[in-house]
Motif scaffolding. Structure first.
Motif, PDB file in Angstrom:
ATOM      1  N   GLU A 140      -6.621  20.392  35.710  1.00 48.77           N
ATOM      2  CA  GLU A 140      -6.862  21.423  34.704  1.00 48.77           C
ATOM      3  C   GLU A 140      -8.263  22.009  34.833  1.00 48.77           C
ATOM      4  N   PHE A 141      -9.253  21.159  35.006  1.00 49.79           N
ATOM      5  CA  PHE A 141     -10.617  21.664  35.150  1.00 49.79           C
ATOM      6  C   PHE A 141     -10.779  22.439  36.454  1.00 49.79           C
ATOM      7  N   GLU A 142     -10.068  22.017  37.506  1.00 53.21           N
ATOM      8  CA  GLU A 142     -10.121  22.762  38.764  1.00 53.21           C
ATOM      9  C   GLU A 142      -9.533  24.158  38.570  1.00 53.21           C
ATOM     10  N   ARG A 143      -8.453  24.261  37.793  1.00 51.92           N
ATOM     11  CA  ARG A 143      -7.840  25.563  37.541  1.00 51.92           C
ATOM     12  C   ARG A 143      -8.820  26.498  36.839  1.00 51.92           C
ATOM     13  N   GLN A 144      -9.702  25.939  36.018  1.00 49.77           N
ATOM     14  CA  GLN A 144     -10.701  26.743  35.315  1.00 49.77           C
ATOM     15  C   GLN A 144     -11.910  27.069  36.184  1.00 49.77           C
ATOM     16  N   GLY A 145     -11.927  26.548  37.408  1.00 45.90           N
ATOM     17  CA  GLY A 145     -13.033  26.827  38.316  1.00 45.90           C
ATOM     18  C   GLY A 145     -14.300  26.059  38.001  1.00 45.90           C
ATOM     19  N   LEU A 146     -14.163  24.896  37.405  1.00 46.12           N
ATOM     20  CA  LEU A 146     -15.325  24.102  36.995  1.00 46.12           C
ATOM     21  C   LEU A 146     -15.650  23.036  38.032  1.00 46.12           C
ATOM     22  N   SER A 147     -16.937  22.747  38.138  1.00 45.64           N
ATOM     23  CA  SER A 147     -17.397  21.675  39.016  1.00 45.64           C
ATOM     24  C   SER A 147     -17.297  20.359  38.254  1.00 45.64           C
ATOM     25  N   VAL A 148     -16.528  19.410  38.799  1.00 42.17           N
ATOM     26  CA  VAL A 148     -16.183  18.199  38.064  1.00 42.17           C
ATOM     27  C   VAL A 148     -16.721  16.963  38.781  1.00 42.17           C
ATOM     28  N   LEU A 149     -17.271  16.041  37.988  1.00 44.55           N
ATOM     29  CA  LEU A 149     -17.651  14.720  38.492  1.00 44.55           C
ATOM     30  C   LEU A 149     -16.780  13.688  37.792  1.00 44.55           C
ATOM     31  N   VAL A 150     -16.125  12.838  38.587  1.00 43.27           N
ATOM     32  CA  VAL A 150     -15.344  11.738  38.034  1.00 43.27           C
ATOM     33  C   VAL A 150     -16.095  10.441  38.288  1.00 43.27           C
ATOM     34  N   LEU A 151     -16.415   9.748  37.213  1.00 43.17           N
ATOM     35  CA  LEU A 151     -17.032   8.427  37.320  1.00 43.17           C
ATOM     36  C   LEU A 151     -15.942   7.376  37.186  1.00 43.17           C
ATOM     37  N   GLY A 152     -15.817   6.520  38.189  1.00 42.24           N
ATOM     38  CA  GLY A 152     -14.777   5.502  38.150  1.00 42.24           C
ATOM     39  C   GLY A 152     -15.300   4.138  38.541  1.00 42.24           C
ATOM     40  N   ARG A 153     -14.399   3.191  38.612  1.00 42.99           N
ATOM     41  CA  ARG A 153     -14.718   1.832  39.068  1.00 42.99           C
ATOM     42  C   ARG A 153     -14.068   1.620  40.437  1.00 42.99           C
ATOM     43  N   LYS A 154     -14.657   0.747  41.228  1.00 43.59           N
ATOM     44  CA  LYS A 154     -14.179   0.554  42.599  1.00 43.59           C
ATOM     45  C   LYS A 154     -12.741   0.043  42.641  1.00 43.59           C
ATOM     46  N   HIS A 155     -12.325  -0.702  41.637  1.00 47.00           N
ATOM     47  CA  HIS A 155     -10.968  -1.237  41.664  1.00 47.00           C
ATOM     48  C   HIS A 155      -9.921  -0.131  41.559  1.00 47.00           C
ATOM     49  N   MET A 156     -10.332   1.075  41.102  1.00 48.63           N
ATOM     50  CA  MET A 156      -9.387   2.178  40.996  1.00 48.63           C
ATOM     51  C   MET A 156      -8.940   2.678  42.367  1.00 48.63           C
ATOM     52  N   LEU A 157      -9.685   2.334  43.421  1.00 47.88           N
ATOM     53  CA  LEU A 157      -9.333   2.764  44.778  1.00 47.88           C
ATOM     54  C   LEU A 157      -8.319   1.835  45.433  1.00 47.88           C
ATOM     55  N   ASN A 158      -8.066   0.693  44.811  1.00 52.43           N
ATOM     56  CA  ASN A 158      -7.091  -0.246  45.359  1.00 52.43           C
ATOM     57  C   ASN A 158      -5.704   0.077  44.803  1.00 52.43           C
ATOM     58  N   PRO A 159      -4.729   0.367  45.662  1.00 54.79           N
ATOM     59  CA  PRO A 159      -3.384   0.717  45.179  1.00 54.79           C
ATOM     60  C   PRO A 159      -2.768  -0.423  44.361  1.00 54.79           C
ATOM     61  N   THR A 160      -2.396  -0.105  43.145  1.00 59.00           N
ATOM     62  CA  THR A 160      -1.732  -1.066  42.260  1.00 59.00           C
ATOM     63  C   THR A 160      -0.667  -0.319  41.478  1.00 59.00           C
ATOM     64  N   LYS A 161      -0.059  -1.012  40.496  1.00 64.32           N
ATOM     65  CA  LYS A 161       0.974  -0.372  39.694  1.00 64.32           C
ATOM     66  C   LYS A 161       0.395   0.693  38.771  1.00 64.32           C
ATOM     67  N   ASN A 162      -0.923   0.642  38.550  1.00 62.05           N
ATOM     68  CA  ASN A 162      -1.572   1.654  37.703  1.00 62.05           C
ATOM     69  C   ASN A 162      -2.320   2.711  38.505  1.00 62.05           C
ATOM     70  N   TRP A 163      -2.741   2.357  39.711  1.00 58.12           N
ATOM     71  CA  TRP A 163      -3.579   3.269  40.496  1.00 58.12           C
ATOM     72  C   TRP A 163      -2.873   3.595  41.802  1.00 58.12           C
ATOM     73  N   ASN A 164      -2.314   4.803  41.843  1.00 62.03           N
ATOM     74  CA  ASN A 164      -1.551   5.272  42.980  1.00 62.03           C
ATOM     75  C   ASN A 164      -2.483   5.900  44.014  1.00 62.03           C
ATOM     76  N   ARG A 165      -2.353   5.495  45.251  1.00 65.92           N
ATOM     77  CA  ARG A 165      -3.246   6.002  46.310  1.00 65.92           C
ATOM     78  C   ARG A 165      -3.125   7.511  46.464  1.00 65.92           C
ATOM     79  N   HIS A 166      -1.933   7.999  46.331  1.00 60.47           N
ATOM     80  CA  HIS A 166      -1.682   9.443  46.431  1.00 60.47           C
ATOM     81  C   HIS A 166      -2.491  10.211  45.377  1.00 60.47           C
ATOM     82  N   HIS A 167      -2.456   9.750  44.143  1.00 59.44           N
ATOM     83  CA  HIS A 167      -3.208  10.412  43.071  1.00 59.44           C
ATOM     84  C   HIS A 167      -4.711  10.334  43.307  1.00 59.44           C
ATOM     85  N   MET A 168      -5.189   9.160  43.709  1.00 60.56           N
ATOM     86  CA  MET A 168      -6.633   8.974  43.880  1.00 60.56           C
ATOM     87  C   MET A 168      -7.171   9.810  45.036  1.00 60.56           C
ATOM     88  N   THR A 169      -6.367   9.989  46.069  1.00 60.81           N
ATOM     89  CA  THR A 169      -6.797  10.849  47.181  1.00 60.81           C
ATOM     90  C   THR A 169      -6.937  12.296  46.711  1.00 60.81           C
TER      91      THR A 169
END
Length: 599
Positions: free
Chosen positions: A448-477
């Motif tokens: 949504e923010f990309e559609r508005q042309g905004l520069s976005v920073l996402v702050l996350g945790r390293k465990h979000m990069l590990n594919p699990t039932k909650n964190w899909n590799r496709h989405h994170m890429t």
């Protein structure tokens, strides 16, 4: 019986001297992307890995199906008021309480039964010593029976004669009355307005003990202030000052008494003392000052210096400025007194109206535009410096991160362009409901923010990069392709990083988080900085209107364009006031009093 009790108290309290010798719409709608969510090339990059497990294939197929049909899945969103609206926290808490109450319903009868066993029932009449003894034995001779019983009498607002009979029983049986018992008896006298008994207790204590403790002094000041002997409460207040600092409640009782008896000079002198002691005045104190009684002291034969009407008026206006500077909102009784006072001006004609303010910051009554929620350049720089010093670089900063990680993040922010939006990734992802992946929730926000042309920073945790039932590799890429991302250690606290990036990017930058930052606000060194932080937060924090479930649109609660604070333009005043008893400290009222001077 009263005189007999007092005599026994005089005798029994002598060995207890050491006990007393103490010192329109509330939403900003965010529409879903019109086109397909995932570009074909990105879709290929994120799904080309093979996996022999059919369950994984099924999940990926489901993700592709969702990505191709996002727009059709959106439904009407929930409607919620701003997270900073007065009463919101109370309503949410009650809603959560209802959800959990069913699970505890079966335990409730047992808990109530236990409480019934422990609670003493007060008698409905005065008892003799023998009857009190029989009652105590029938309860199994519980420890501290006298204290528990007097507490029950106090909470149930029992008749004073019942309490007197209890004290008589204790004095006859033990030969003494404990300080704790006597103090509760005094509280019962004060709360019931039994001023004669209060005066008797005061005489006993004055004769028996060199000083009074905080509890007794407070009760005596409160009671004397409500009687013709109110001036003695001033003497008590000054005696208390020799041992400890009186409370704002102590001052409020005496100031109210002075105003009710027409002695404005004494009332304002005590008010000045209160402020000099760095105490925050009670709303009841201000209510008494705005509700002054004009009865003179001549009728009582006293020569009292009379404060001029002009000086009294200027002092009252300074109270309004005090509310402004300390972001205090008058409650219902006080705001009514303020309105009445303005409208009763003999020289000036003021008119007061209850009103609301539009989302654009325009008073719906007089049409004036209120002060902006945005900080000035000087205010922003001041806040930025304080946050960097007290939150980011505080004494406990390395309990939240490591020196290497902090320096790495600073270098990352420095080489990136200024961000328009900073997202607390894990916090946002947890807002999902139903069968949504956490990563899908975060992706919806980034798209949504990309559609508005905004520069976005996402702050996350390293465990979000590990594919699990909650964190899909496709989405994170996809998220990393469409937004700047920084992933901190799993044990690090992300709020300082979010604040740093937001403030470093400039006054235009907003941040997305459901965290209300109360801990960080508390780290601020003074009230003025805390108010600046709260003002900046209300003008820059984007909060989703509710947890997002499958088929719902991403929406944010509206950010007001005006500051909710007492303000004046000379010929007008606008005062936000509390119209609810459920407002939390981080919430702001929605109702206003508009005062305009008639021409």
């Amino acid at each position: 019986m009263g005189s007999t009790l007092i005599l026994k108290v005089r005798i029994c309290l002598k060995p207890l001297k050491h006990f007393f010798h103490q010192g329109g719409s509330a939403f900003v709608n965010i529409k879903p992307p019109v086109s397909s969510v995932v570009p074909p090339t990105a879709r290929f990059l994120c799904t080309r890995d093979t996996d022999p497990h059919p369950e994984t294939d099924r999940r990926r197929a489901e993700v592709r199906r969702r990505d191709g049909a996002v727009e059709e899945r959106y439904k009407k969103p929930f409607e919620l008021q701003s997270v900073f609206t007065a009463g919101t926290a109370k309503r949410v808490a009650e809603k959560m309480k209802k959800k959990t109450s069913v699970a505890h319903e079966e335990e409730k009868p047992a808990r109530l039964a236990n409480r019934t066993v422990d609670r003493l029932k007060p008698p409905d009449r005065p008892l003799s010593a023998a009857e009190w003894k029989e009652l105590r034995e029938s309860k199994g001779n519980p420890q501290r029976f006298d204290i528990r019983m007097i507490s029950t009498l106090l909470s149930s607002k029992a008749e004073l004669d019942i309490a007197k009979s209890l004290l008589n029983f204790v004095a006859m049986e033990t030969g003494t009355l404990s300080y704790e018992l006597l103090l509760r008896y005094l509280a019962l006298c004060v709360n019931g307005g039994h001023y004669t008994e209060v005066f008797d207790m005061y005489n006993i204590m004055q004769a028996s003990f060199p000083s009074l403790d905080t509890g007794a002094a407070t009760l005596f000041i409160k009671s004397f202030s409500q009687t013709p002997r109110w001036r003695e409460a001033i003497g008590m207040l000054h005696e208390v000052k020799k041992v400890f600092t009186p409370s704002a409640r102590n001052y409020s009782d005496v100031i109210t008494a002075a105003m009710l008896n027409g002695d404005m000079t004494t009332a304002w002198a005590l008010y000045d003392e209160l402020l000099e002691s760095s105490l925050s005045p009670k709303q009841e104190t201000w209510d008494a000052l705005f509700n002054n009684v004009t009865r003179g002291k001549e009728e009582e034969g006293e020569a009292v210096e009379v404060m001029s009407h002009t000086e009294h008026q200027q002092r009252l206006l300074r109270i309004l400025l005090y509310m402004r500077n300390n972001q205090i909102y008058p409650q219902k009784n006080l705001i009514n007194s303020i309105k009445t006072w303005f409208e009763s001006h003999p020289e000036q004609k003021w008119r007061g109206n209850w009103t609301k303010v539009s989302l654009k910051g325009v008073c719906r009554c007089c049409g004036r535009r209120l002060e902006s929620i945005q900080l000035t350049a000087d205010e922003y720089q001041q806040l930025k410096d304080r946050v960097m010093t007290d939150v980011i670089m505080g004494r406990d900063v390395f309990s939240k991160t490591t020196p290497e990680e902090l320096e790495r993040f600073k270098a990352f922010v420095k080489r990136k362009p200024a961000f328009d939006v900073v997202i607390d990734g894990l916090n946002v992802a947890n807002a999902k409901r139903g069968k949504l992946w956490q990563s899908e929730m975060l992706l919806m926000m980034v798209l949504e923010f990309e559609r508005q042309g905004l520069s976005v920073l996402v702050l996350g945790r390293k465990h979000m990069l590990n594919p699990t039932k909650n964190w899909n590799r496709h989405h994170m890429t996809l998220i990393q392709q469409k937004a700047h991302c920084f992933f901190i250690d799993n044990i690090s606290e992300d709020d300082p990083f979010l604040l740093y990036a937001s403030l470093h990017s400039g006054n235009h930058c907003q941040f997305v988080s459901r965290d209300l930052m109360r801990d960080h606000k508390a780290c601020m060194p003074d009230s003025a900085t805390r108010q600046l932080f709260f003002k900046w937060q209300r003008g820059h924090q984007l909060v989703m209107c509710n947890n997002i479930a499958e088929g719902q649109r991403v929406q944010f609660l509206s950010i007001p364009s005006y500051d909710t604070i007492v303000q004046t333009s000379g010929d007008s005043w606008h005062l936000p006031y509390d119209d609810t008893d459920n407002r939390s400290t981080y919430e702001v009222p929605q109702r206003w009093l508009c005062l305009t001077k008639m021409r």
